[in-house]
Motif scaffolding. Structure first.
Motif, PDB file in Angstrom:
ATOM      1  N   UNK A  31       0.778  -1.231   0.000  1.00 24.28           N
ATOM      2  CA  UNK A  31       0.000   0.000   0.000  1.00 24.28           C
ATOM      3  C   UNK A  31       0.806   1.275   0.000  1.00 24.28           C
ATOM      4  N   UNK A  32       2.103   1.198  -0.295  1.00 20.74           N
ATOM      5  CA  UNK A  32       2.952   2.383  -0.209  1.00 20.74           C
ATOM      6  C   UNK A  32       2.740   3.366  -1.360  1.00 20.74           C
ATOM      7  N   UNK A  33       2.032   2.950  -2.398  1.00 17.38           N
ATOM      8  CA  UNK A  33       1.752   3.870  -3.503  1.00 17.38           C
ATOM      9  C   UNK A  33       0.390   4.550  -3.347  1.00 17.38           C
ATOM     10  N   UNK A  34      -0.341   4.199  -2.290  1.00 19.53           N
ATOM     11  CA  UNK A  34      -1.725   4.653  -2.142  1.00 19.53           C
ATOM     12  C   UNK A  34      -1.854   6.172  -2.137  1.00 19.53           C
ATOM     13  N   UNK A  35      -0.924   6.853  -1.498  1.00 20.65           N
ATOM     14  CA  UNK A  35      -1.035   8.305  -1.398  1.00 20.65           C
ATOM     15  C   UNK A  35      -0.209   9.064  -2.413  1.00 20.65           C
ATOM     16  N   UNK A  36       0.278   8.376  -3.436  1.00 21.88           N
ATOM     17  CA  UNK A  36       1.189   9.004  -4.393  1.00 21.88           C
ATOM     18  C   UNK A  36       0.515   9.391  -5.707  1.00 21.88           C
ATOM     19  N   UNK A  37      -0.755   9.083  -5.856  1.00 20.77           N
ATOM     20  CA  UNK A  37      -1.512   9.445  -7.048  1.00 20.77           C
ATOM     21  C   UNK A  37      -0.823   8.970  -8.326  1.00 20.77           C
ATOM     22  N   UNK A  38      -0.426   7.693  -8.325  1.00 21.87           N
ATOM     23  CA  UNK A  38       0.149   7.104  -9.534  1.00 21.87           C
ATOM     24  C   UNK A  38      -0.446   5.711  -9.725  1.00 21.87           C
ATOM     25  N   UNK A  39      -0.323   5.222 -10.944  1.00 21.50           N
ATOM     26  CA  UNK A  39      -0.880   3.931 -11.311  1.00 21.50           C
ATOM     27  C   UNK A  39       0.210   2.864 -11.154  1.00 21.50           C
ATOM     28  N   UNK A  40       0.085   1.965 -10.174  1.00 16.82           N
ATOM     29  CA  UNK A  40       1.120   0.940  -9.977  1.00 16.82           C
ATOM     30  C   UNK A  40       1.327   0.053 -11.194  1.00 16.82           C
ATOM     31  N   UNK A  41       0.269  -0.189 -11.954  1.00 10.41           N
ATOM     32  CA  UNK A  41       0.408  -1.029 -13.151  1.00 10.41           C
ATOM     33  C   UNK A  41       1.296  -0.355 -14.186  1.00 10.41           C
ATOM     34  N   UNK A  42       1.137   0.955 -14.343  1.00  7.55           N
ATOM     35  CA  UNK A  42       1.976   1.689 -15.294  1.00  7.55           C
ATOM     36  C   UNK A  42       3.417   1.782 -14.802  1.00  7.55           C
ATOM     37  N   UNK A  43       3.593   1.936 -13.500  1.00 12.61           N
ATOM     38  CA  UNK A  43       4.945   1.942 -12.938  1.00 12.61           C
ATOM     39  C   UNK A  43       5.628   0.598 -13.192  1.00 12.61           C
ATOM     40  N   UNK A  44       4.907  -0.478 -12.962  1.00 10.05           N
ATOM     41  CA  UNK A  44       5.447  -1.810 -13.192  1.00 10.05           C
ATOM     42  C   UNK A  44       5.831  -1.982 -14.661  1.00 10.05           C
ATOM     43  N   UNK A  45       4.953  -1.530 -15.558  1.00  6.87           N
ATOM     44  CA  UNK A  45       5.223  -1.638 -16.996  1.00  6.87           C
ATOM     45  C   UNK A  45       6.451  -0.816 -17.386  1.00  6.87           C
ATOM     46  N   UNK A  46       6.605   0.367 -16.779  1.00  6.73           N
ATOM     47  CA  UNK A  46       7.764   1.209 -17.083  1.00  6.73           C
ATOM     48  C   UNK A  46       9.056   0.551 -16.598  1.00  6.73           C
ATOM     49  N   UNK A  47       9.010  -0.038 -15.397  1.00  6.47           N
ATOM     50  CA  UNK A  47      10.180  -0.756 -14.888  1.00  6.47           C
ATOM     51  C   UNK A  47      10.520  -1.924 -15.810  1.00  6.47           C
ATOM     52  N   UNK A  48       9.487  -2.616 -16.257  1.00  6.50           N
ATOM     53  CA  UNK A  48       9.698  -3.756 -17.144  1.00  6.50           C
ATOM     54  C   UNK A  48      10.346  -3.320 -18.454  1.00  6.50           C
ATOM     55  N   UNK A  49       9.874  -2.201 -19.019  1.00  8.85           N
ATOM     56  CA  UNK A  49      10.475  -1.699 -20.258  1.00  8.85           C
ATOM     57  C   UNK A  49      11.958  -1.406 -20.075  1.00  8.85           C
TER      58      UNK A  49
END
Length: 217
Positions: A192-210
């Motif tokens: 839950x550490x991304x809950x207050x960051x107003x970002x999409x964890x799925x997109x972050x994961x995809x960016x890391x993967x790229x």
């Protein structure tokens, strides 16, 4: 006609009770974490005495081992099924995330903070090595020869964790990068550490993967 059940009625009953014990244990873990797991509490939930439950699991660690073994087997089988259908390295990353999101407590049991005082038996280490082996296969298929770096030279000499896999150092490096960075992103997301960051964890994961897929290019 199907094959007759090889189990005796007593064996079937024992299997059913063990399965229910594990279900209750997962409920405890989901509610209060692994340190709160208690055989006596499980017995109380099931209307059993403590000594009666100990006939099915001799100790908390024995029950914990079974839960950990089930979790590793689940991920290993999920990876095997994916690769059998031609899933590549990027696909495996998404398979890992989907598996983790399906049951966060199961994920944290094997990839979260180690349980104090608990030591897993050798067969569990073997199952976890199967998972890493699948990842190394995918990395070796993708990673071309790459110039030597201080870290790749280090990996060539420190590869016991790869359990004898013949992947070249560049593939070892990519596999470690995948395992550490993607688990890092997943652990933060599930906690839950991304809950207050107003970002999409799925997109972050995809960016890391790229970024990981372009390593060494």
């Amino acid at each position: 006609m199907g094959k007759p059940d090889a189990q005796t009625p007593r064996e079937r009953y024992r299997s059913q009770v063990r399965a229910e014990i594990k279900e209750r244990a997962w409920e405890q873990i989901a509610a209060a974490g692994v340190p709160a797991l208690s055989l006596n509490a499980v017995a109380k939930q099931m209307g059993m005495s403590g000594p009666a439950l100990y006939r099915y699991f001799a100790s908390r660690d024995e029950l914990l081992t079974e839960l950990i073994r089930d979790a590793y087997r689940s991920l290993a089988e999920t990876f095997r099924t994916a690769t059998a259908t031609g899933t590549d390295l990027a696909g495996l990353a998404h398979v890992l995330r989907d598996w983790a999101l399906t049951d966060p407590q199961r994920y944290f049991l094997i990839y979260g903070t180690p349980v104090p005082g608990y030591h897993a038996p050798d067969d569990i280490t073997g199952i976890s090595a199967q998972i890493m082996g699948t990842l190394l296969d995918a990395c070796a298929a993708l990673t071309p020869d790459a110039p030597a770096t201080p870290f790749s030279t280090h990996l060539a000499e420190h590869r016991d964790w790869a359990e004898g896999h013949p992947a070249p150092p560049a593939a070892l490096r990519r596999a470690l990068a995948f395992w550490t960075r993607l688990h890092g992103a997943l652990s933060l997301e599930l906690a839950g550490h991304f809950a207050g960051m107003d970002l999409d964890p799925a997109l972050l994961f995809a960016a890391e993967l790229d970024g990981l897929l372009s390593l060494g290019e």
